[in-house]
Motif scaffolding. Structure first.
Motif, mmCIF file in Angstrom:
data_model
loop_
_atom_site.group_PDB
_atom_site.id
_atom_site.type_symbol
_atom_site.label_atom_id
_atom_site.label_comp_id
_atom_site.label_asym_id
_atom_site.label_seq_id
_atom_site.Cartn_x
_atom_site.Cartn_y
_atom_site.Cartn_z
ATOM 1 N N HIS A 40 76.776 34.710 52.484
ATOM 2 C CA HIS A 40 75.974 33.491 52.493
ATOM 3 C C HIS A 40 74.685 33.758 53.277
ATOM 4 C CE1 HIS A 40 79.915 30.970 52.058
ATOM 5 N NE2 HIS A 40 79.462 31.406 50.896
ATOM 6 N N LEU A 41 73.556 33.556 52.642
ATOM 7 C CA LEU A 41 72.267 33.858 53.249
ATOM 8 C C LEU A 41 71.492 32.563 53.501
ATOM 9 C CD1 LEU A 41 71.258 36.899 51.006
ATOM 10 C CD2 LEU A 41 72.464 36.937 53.196
ATOM 11 N N GLY A 42 71.318 32.229 54.781
ATOM 12 C CA GLY A 42 70.598 31.004 55.082
ATOM 13 C C GLY A 42 70.350 30.787 56.552
ATOM 14 N N ASN A 43 70.875 31.695 57.391
ATOM 15 C CA ASN A 43 70.670 31.616 58.827
ATOM 16 C C ASN A 43 71.422 30.414 59.416
ATOM 17 O OD1 ASN A 43 69.550 32.897 61.132
ATOM 18 N ND2 ASN A 43 67.931 31.371 61.238
ATOM 19 N N THR A 44 70.777 29.534 60.121
ATOM 20 C CA THR A 44 71.443 28.486 60.896
ATOM 21 C C THR A 44 71.852 27.284 60.049
ATOM 22 O OG1 THR A 44 69.372 27.366 61.418
ATOM 23 C CG2 THR A 44 70.103 29.125 62.924
ATOM 24 N N TYR A 45 72.730 26.482 60.642
ATOM 25 C CA TYR A 45 73.122 25.222 59.990
ATOM 26 C C TYR A 45 71.892 24.373 59.693
ATOM 27 C CZ TYR A 45 74.638 20.453 59.347
ATOM 28 O OH TYR A 45 74.795 19.192 58.838
ATOM 29 N N GLU A 46 71.020 24.221 60.666
ATOM 30 C CA GLU A 46 69.858 23.356 60.507
ATOM 31 C C GLU A 46 68.980 23.798 59.341
ATOM 32 O OE1 GLU A 46 71.645 22.768 64.344
ATOM 33 O OE2 GLU A 46 70.951 24.618 63.366
ATOM 34 N N GLU A 47 68.806 25.107 59.196
ATOM 35 C CA GLU A 47 67.960 25.616 58.119
ATOM 36 C C GLU A 47 68.593 25.375 56.753
ATOM 37 O OE1 GLU A 47 66.360 29.960 56.748
ATOM 38 O OE2 GLU A 47 66.161 29.466 58.884
ATOM 39 N N ILE A 48 69.902 25.609 56.652
ATOM 40 C CA ILE A 48 70.595 25.414 55.377
ATOM 41 C C ILE A 48 70.646 23.937 55.017
ATOM 42 C CG2 ILE A 48 72.798 25.683 54.173
ATOM 43 C CD1 ILE A 48 73.252 28.180 55.965
ATOM 44 N N ALA A 49 70.960 23.078 55.990
ATOM 45 C CA ALA A 49 71.034 21.640 55.732
ATOM 46 C C ALA A 49 69.687 21.110 55.247
ATOM 47 C CB ALA A 49 71.468 20.907 56.998
ATOM 48 N N ALA A 50 68.593 21.567 55.863
ATOM 49 C CA ALA A 50 67.260 21.120 55.457
ATOM 50 C C ALA A 50 66.934 21.587 54.039
ATOM 51 C CB ALA A 50 66.217 21.642 56.444
#
Length: 476
Positions: free
Chosen positions: A312-322
């Protein structure tokens, strides 16, 4: 098409074949009709770019295949199906070069989550322990539970928005891992019940793993069809049904199709009220798919990511949620959440020695035709510097191309309709047995019915049980 059948099934995805197997076992005569020259729906594998390189066109990793009560009751190994398991079920790298991992072991996974170890264990362990009952109670139409307290306990967690559930966690690694799991729901994390998929996929990873089928996803379809035909079921390929009236004589028709297609094929047979309900059925975000041929292996900053077929490529929760929120509103994040699979690293039948195939997709607005390949490649390069230099060939599929390849993917929606709280158990309409239509000869068995998308066959199984009871007075 003059021979008469008890049931004709239109569509050969996992649910269409599951329905056929269930009906054949009950002694009925069935015919499955498929528009393409190969069966499988979302379970197809092909030499997409160059000969000798096997790419999964749609589905790639199959945790629910082993977790499905229907599939586990079948001896598909006797029909040639073999699964390959990896050390980690999923990896989630971060910008600092570290990673979080979903392992088969709850303890090993929890120990990698620092301060959240006990919270994670307390959340997931009960689901793993009681999975057999939870699966039977949730992977189908809504029914009064035999163990209401247990199901209520699970439901209180599963019905929470993923954005609420994340507050249980303190560690960046845990929050990121949770975001990757929850993103499989393909909806904003603020939606009610968006935690359900994340909880289930985590628990199933511990109980069964996230395996890859040897030879590609097509191997699952081929094994199911082998079983189906061994039971006497018949198959017709290369035939797109345009009108229900062109079918051979039948007692019942089952559609492994979504509401939009059913309206085109059989809308004139349905009541005005029921047609209006199907017309209001909602589809979710689409996907933009990429396939690569590369020299060598993906050069992840954290080499341990190479021990997982799914990354899964997306870094942090905040970045993926946004990113998921922006996409759901019709936008295009500069850094989308990317799901990546590296099947050929563990299955040498997929590519020549020294080469690898890579499978990846990100979410995009439904119906999007924008080329977001640069954003996808940038995300892979971000966590695996040098990846772009390894690419020798690649292909892209936008939502229109995916729908052309598999008409069930309306606007690129791979779940057969958004699985939010309004369409969780009430898909495609609100009724106790949503597999029924207003016409007593027409039933729906696709992922647009409970329990929704995924390669598990449960929609087809439950639809077939309904047909057996309603039309043939047979109870399973």
């Amino acid at each position: 098409m003059s021979k008469a059948y008890d049931v004709i099934i239109v569509g050969s995805g996992p649910n269409g074949i599951a329905a056929g197997i269930t009906l054949q076992k009950a002694g009925l005569s069935t015919l499955i009709i498929e528009g393409r020259d190969t069966v499988g729906g979302g379970m197809r594998t092909a030499d997409l770019i160059e000969p000798g390189y096997r790419h999964d066109i749609c589905s790639a990793i199959h945790p629910m295949a082993l977790a499905s009560p229907f599939f586990t009751a079948l001896d598909l190994r006797a029909h040639g199906l073999e699964f390959i398991f990896t050390k980690y079920q999923a990896a989630h790298p971060f910008d600092d070069g570290s990673s979080a991992f979903l392992s088969r072991s709850i303890s090993e996974t929890a120990e990698g989550l620092g301060l959240d170890r006990e919270v994670y264990r307390d959340l997931i362990d009960p689901i793993v322990s009681e999975w057999d009952y939870i699966a039977s109670a949730t992977m189908g139409p809504f029914e009064f539970p035999k163990r209401p307290l247990l199901l209520a306990k699970f439901g209180l967690q599963a019905l929470k928005p993923a954005a609420t559930m994340v507050h249980k966690f303190k560690e960046t690694h845990t929050r990121g891992l949770w975001a990757g799991m929850s993103a499989h729901a393909i909806q904003p994390f603020t939606n009610i019940a968006s935690s359900a998929i994340g909880l289930i996929l985590s628990a199933v990873g511990h109980k069964y793993g996230w395996p890859i089928p040897k030879g590609g996803s097509q191997a699952i379809a081929d094994a199911l069809v082998s079983l189906y035909t061994s039971l006497g079921g018949e198959l017709k390929l290369n035939y797109f049904v345009k009108n229900i009236d062109e079918l051979a004589p039948y007692n019942t028709v089952m559609f492994d199709l979504t509401p939009k297609q059913i309206l085109k094929i059989a809308g004139h047979r349905l009541s005005a009220a029921y047609k209006k309900k199907l017309e209001s059925y909602r589809y979710g975000m689409g996907v933009f798919k990429m396939d690569f041929i590369i020299d060598g292996e993906i050069p992840f900053l954290d080499e341990r990511c190479g021990d997982a077929a799914t990354v899964h490529l997306g870094n942090t929760y905040e970045e993926i949620a946004a990113a998921e929120s922006l996409t759901s509103k019709g936008g295009y994040p500069e850094k989308p959440f990317v799901m990546l699979a590296q099947q050929s690293k563990f299955d040498n039948s997929r590519a020549p020695a020294g080469k690898n195939t890579v499978w990846a997709y990100c979410h995009v607005p439904n119906g999007s035709t924008r080329d977001v390949s640069v954003a996808v490649e940038n995300q892979i390069e971000r966590f695996a510097p040098g990846f772009r230099e390894q690419i020798t060939a690649k292909s892209t599929m936008n939502t229109a191309q995916l729908e052309a390849y598999n008409p069930n993917y309306i606007g690129g929606d791979i779940n057969g309709g958004i699985i939010d709280i309004r369409q969780l158990f009430t898909r495609p309409t609100v009724q106790l047995r949503p597999y029924r239509t207003s016409d007593q000869q027409i039933y729906i068995c696709s992922s647009s019915t409970p329990p929704g998308g995924g390669v598990h066959g449960m929609c087809g199984y439950h639809a077939a049980k309904t047909v057996l009871k309603d039309c043939f007075n047979i109870l399973l």
